[in-house]
Design an enzyme around this catalytic site. Structure first.
Site, short mmCIF file in Angstrom:
data_model
loop_
_atom_site.label_atom_id
_atom_site.label_comp_id
_atom_site.label_asym_id
_atom_site.label_seq_id
_atom_site.Cartn_x
_atom_site.Cartn_y
_atom_site.Cartn_z
CG ASP A 124 -1.88 1.16 1.25
OD1 ASP A 124 -2.59 1.33 0.25
OD2 ASP A 124 -1.92 1.88 2.25
CB CYS A 127 1.85 0.62 4.32
SG CYS A 127 2.96 -0.55 5.08
CB CYS A 130 4.52 -0.48 2.15
SG CYS A 130 3.26 -1.64 2.71
NE ARG A 154 -1.84 1.12 5.31
CZ ARG A 154 -1.36 1.92 6.25
NH1 ARG A 154 -1.02 1.43 7.43
NH2 ARG A 154 -1.22 3.21 6.03
#
Length: 244
Positions: A124, A127, A130, A154
């Protein structure tokens, strides 16, 4: 509404879609299929369980267990203590490998020049971990690990996060657009965008995902959360070798 609330209470958010239909020819399984359909859960396959009185269900919400009449649902991890085997994870590993193979053509791929392994990462844009993993992308590529991304918004299938992922996947250069988006750049809208972000999201749910990043290894094992390139490389090297 009552059915929706019940299904949510039972299944939570960690547990959604491959092909339609059920891979079973046993008419005795009909009560299970019907009961779970009432909850909005599609049963794809019914297998015997090593526990007497329970059936293993491969569903669009992950792996579940049920009594033969469908009256009782069990959600959780089934472990064979004698052999130290996580039977639920073993079942999900096969599901993940099959599911990922169906979506190879819609991944954003960063290919290692000297590829030894590959991982599939549900990601995502917003994130934090991430973004951290993506900042270390060169570490993965230098280690011979190709990184293949699927999207997992998310916040679900609505809002800016979902739309940004759609536009990244529809960009002229999706790999560059994803890198820029994870660096904080504004994502440009792409008219007529029809990227399969919803399908990616549902696929992730069927894998038992609840957050990002989620890293799928070559054998279907899922590692929830961030791991460094060195950690992932070690995990990949430890996988049993398969004959070609």
């Amino acid at each position: 509404m009552k059915k929706l609330v019940l299904a949510t209470a039972l299944l939570g958010t960690s547990l959604n879609v491959f092909a339609n239909g059920v891979s079973t020819t046993d008419a005795a399984d009909a009560p299970i299929i019907a009961k779970f359909a009432e909850l909005g859960v599609t049963v794809k396959q019914i297998n015997p369980s090593p526990v007497a009185g329970l059936k293993e269900l491969i569903t669009d919400k992950g792996v579940l267990y049920a009594s033969p009449d469908g009256q009782f649902l069990m959600q959780g991890t089934l472990i064979d203590l004698n052999n130290r085997v996580n039977l639920t994870e073993h079942a999900l590993s096969d599901v993940r490998k099959e599911g990922i193979a169906e979506y190879e053509d819609s991944m954003i791929v960063y290919k290692a020049q000297n590829e030894k392994h590959s991982i599939t990462v549900f990601t995502d844009i917003t994130c934090g971990y991430c973004r951290k993993l993506h900042r270390e992308l060169d570490d993965f590529l230098d280690a011979g690990i190709t990184v293949k991304y699927l999207a997992f918004p998310r916040g679900g299938l609505r809002g800016k996060g979902y739309q940004d992922l759609m536009n990244v996947w529809c960009a002229k250069d999706p790999a560059e657009a994803l890198t820029e988006a994870k660096a904080g750049a504004e994502v440009a809208a792409v008219p007529g965008c029809n990227a399969p972000i919803a399908e990616h999201y549902q696929l992730g749910q069927s894998f038992g995902m609840s957050g990002t990043p989620a890293i799928i290894l070559e054998d279907g094992t899922m590692i929830p959360g961030y791991q460094s390139a060195a950690q992932i490389s070690q995990a990949l090297d430890a996988l049993p070798k398969t004959s070609s």
